[in-house]
Scaffold this motif. Structure first.
Motif, PDB file in Angstrom:
ATOM      1  N   THR A 284      41.420  40.906  40.868  1.00 51.48           N
ATOM      2  CA  THR A 284      41.805  42.051  40.048  1.00 51.48           C
ATOM      3  C   THR A 284      43.162  41.781  39.425  1.00 51.48           C
ATOM      4  O   THR A 284      43.783  40.752  39.638  1.00 51.48           O
ATOM      5  CB  THR A 284      41.895  43.324  40.923  1.00 51.48           C
ATOM      6  OG1 THR A 284      42.808  43.085  41.993  1.00 51.48           O
ATOM      7  CG2 THR A 284      40.541  43.689  41.491  1.00 51.48           C
TER       8      THR A 284
ATOM      9  N   ASP B 131      39.045  41.902  36.170  1.00 52.33           N
ATOM     10  CA  ASP B 131      39.521  42.766  35.099  1.00 52.33           C
ATOM     11  C   ASP B 131      40.669  42.049  34.397  1.00 52.33           C
ATOM     12  O   ASP B 131      41.753  41.874  34.960  1.00 52.33           O
ATOM     13  CB  ASP B 131      39.989  44.090  35.707  1.00 52.33           C
ATOM     14  CG  ASP B 131      40.364  45.122  34.673  1.00 52.33           C
ATOM     15  OD1 ASP B 131      40.759  44.736  33.555  1.00 52.33           O
ATOM     16  OD2 ASP B 131      40.269  46.320  34.988  1.00 52.33           O
TER      17      ASP B 131
ATOM     18  N   ALA C 245      34.528  46.277  34.993  1.00 50.24           N
ATOM     19  CA  ALA C 245      35.983  46.210  34.926  1.00 50.24           C
ATOM     20  C   ALA C 245      36.468  47.545  34.376  1.00 50.24           C
ATOM     21  O   ALA C 245      35.671  48.396  33.975  1.00 50.24           O
ATOM     22  CB  ALA C 245      36.432  45.047  34.028  1.00 50.24           C
TER      23      ALA C 245
ATOM     24  N   ASP D 232      38.247  46.681  30.225  1.00 51.00           N
ATOM     25  CA  ASP D 232      39.107  45.588  29.786  1.00 51.00           C
ATOM     26  C   ASP D 232      38.618  45.018  28.459  1.00 51.00           C
ATOM     27  O   ASP D 232      37.640  45.483  27.883  1.00 51.00           O
ATOM     28  CB  ASP D 232      39.218  44.499  30.867  1.00 51.00           C
ATOM     29  CG  ASP D 232      37.924  43.698  31.040  1.00 51.00           C
ATOM     30  OD1 ASP D 232      36.882  44.095  30.478  1.00 51.00           O
ATOM     31  OD2 ASP D 232      37.956  42.670  31.726  1.00 51.00           O
TER      32      ASP D 232
END
Length: 483
Positions: free
Chosen positions: A198, A205, A284, A287
């Protein structure tokens, strides 16, 4: 091509190609002896390009004559590494076309972003140069086919960067699948589970980066090449371009193409499938990325199914595999170098069947040997092999891109007509929950089932899918419509 018929195919297709060569180039005229220097341009110097430089700098009578990259900051580390070994400094270029004008250049080794792979291969073949091109060899199926035909027309050695084709263990496993010793192969499964993490990491993401002026040391026009004109942002250079359709093909065509190539190799006689269907999504926080980071693709090869699973978030393995291949036979399962007999709660040694193809040397060495000998039948991963395996990745993405957002239902797996597909989809749903993704069954795309004609390399009665076989090229970076 299948493992068994690959050499026979190459011999017949090369004979059909005639005797056209590019005149006036050193590499097109003769077999090179062991003491003849092979001069190479390495194009694309970030990431995998470093492996190309490292491989060639350790070879006797191989000279890296050019370093090519539109980002000038990539040069120095390679120049330093070559100087440390007492090797001459290559010429550094932003545009490969300058190197292709050198009549004494023998080959180009391509490790650029994917959208440049086919075009640079085509240009190099036209200039009479041999090519090592990283996987996938194409950004779409049309340009992959043009690269194959251009290699044949100009009698070029073109090696595809799926280096497992140089591993005897996989050739022997393909022989086992062909032998019938474990019964019929029901499913050849490829896995690409890569932990994306992350916070803007490479596979999770990636966030959103604003448009800005490219850095002064980057020739962004050359970097874009055949892709559409667009603004620069820092989620493109370097690496995260993989998650944008204009440049990459998601992880199925990144790390995944290695496992896809093996999965196809292990199905006796497999080339193109009859049909494909994919399911998945991009998970995500809204994004900038576009490609799915959870995808299941099912390929119909008649008696055998090829199932490919791509995950870009933290994931548990399946049968102790994360990036690899699993074979489901009538008599049991082969995974991780072990055989799990059906109905038995223990593993055994995988039965060994020796392949009639005996491999020697690593992938780069095999390429240089073939550059010297001009014997394309000895090439471990000819461009035709790479074109089909890369094309399977594109087929899976095309099904996904033509799909519709829908509510998740495990019965969707029935569309592909087998229990293995349903099970793979159910595990994908559990994986997303385990990754902390709020998966309520609505953020899911069910791909379109597309039928494919392997002889024409077009879809059956599907103009929408056919439109995704190629792209609109930005001049002058255009792949020709035909050879």
């Amino acid at each position: 091509m299948s493992r068994v018929t690959r050499r026979r195919f190459l011999q017949s297709s090369l004979a059909a190609a005639g005797s056209v060569t590019i005149g006036g180039t050193k590499s097109s005229a003769r077999v090179l002896g062991a003491n003849d220097r092979v001069r190479i341009a390495v194009a694309g110097l970030n990431g995998r390009g470093g492996d190309h430089v490292s491989a060639y700098k350790g070879m006797k009578n191989v000279e890296i004559a050019y370093l090519v990259d539109p980002h000038k900051k990539t040069y120095q580390k390679h120049l330093d590494a070559l100087a440390k070994k007492g090797l001459p400094a290559p010429v550094c270029l932003t545009d490969v076309r300058t190197a292709l004008d050198d009549k004494e250049l023998n080959a180009v080794s391509i490790a650029t972003p994917n959208h440049w792979h086919s075009l640079m291969t085509i240009w190099a073949c036209e200039a009479g140069k041999d090519v090592y091109v990283e996987k996938p060899c194409s950004h779409n199926i049309h340009e992959g086919r043009i690269a194959v035909e251009m290699a044949r027309k100009h009698k070029r050695v073109v090696q595809h960067g799926t280096q497992n084709r140089s591993a005897q263990v996989w050739a022997d496993l393909a022989a086992l699948a062909t032998s019938g010793k474990l019964g019929k192969l029901l499913v050849s499964r490829g896995l690409c589970y890569k932990d994306g993490g992350t916070g803007g990491s490479t596979r999770g993401d990636i966030g959103t980066r604003p448009a800005k002026t490219p850095p002064a040391e980057l020739d962004f026009n050359i970097w874009l090449g055949p892709a559409p004109e667009q603004a620069y942002h820092e989620n493109l250079v370097h690496y995260r371009w993989h998650w944008f359709w204009d440049f990459g093909s998601g992880d199925i065509g990144n790390q995944g193409v290695h496992e896809m190539d093996k999965a196809r190799w292990l199905i006796p006689g497999a080339a193109w499938p009859k049909s494909v269907i994919s399911f998945g999504g991009r998970y995500a926080n809204n994004d900038q990325g576009q490609t799915p980071n959870a995808l299941v693709s099912i390929y119909d090869y008649g008696d055998t199914q090829l199932i490919f699973e791509t995950r870009g978030l933290k994931s548990k393995g399946f049968r102790n595999q994360t990036v690899g291949n699993i074979l489901h036979f009538e008599e049991g399962v082969v995974a991780g170098g072990l055989f799990y007999p059906k109905g038995k709660d223990r593993s055994e040694v995988v039965p060994h069947v020796a392949s009639d193809v005996q491999l020697s040397g690593d992938h780069f060495s095999n390429f240089i040997q073939c550059v010297r000998s001009r014997d394309l039948t000895k090439l471990h991963a000819d461009i035709e092999v790479g074109h089909i395996s890369s094309g399977l990745c594109h087929l899976g993405n095309i099904s996904y891109r033509l799909g519709k957002e829908s509510d998740y239902d495990p019965k969707l797996g029935k569309v592909a007509g087998n229990e293995f597909a349903t099970e793979a989809l159910e595990r994908m749903a559990e994986h997303l929950k385990d990754s902390g993704i709020k998966f309520d069954g609505k953020n899911f795309r069910a791909g379109r089932k597309v039928d494919f004609d392997g002889k024409t390399e077009r879809f059956v009665n599907d103009t929408d899918a056919d439109a995704l076989l190629t792209r609109a090229y930005r001049k002058p970076f255009a792949v020709p419509d035909k050879v």
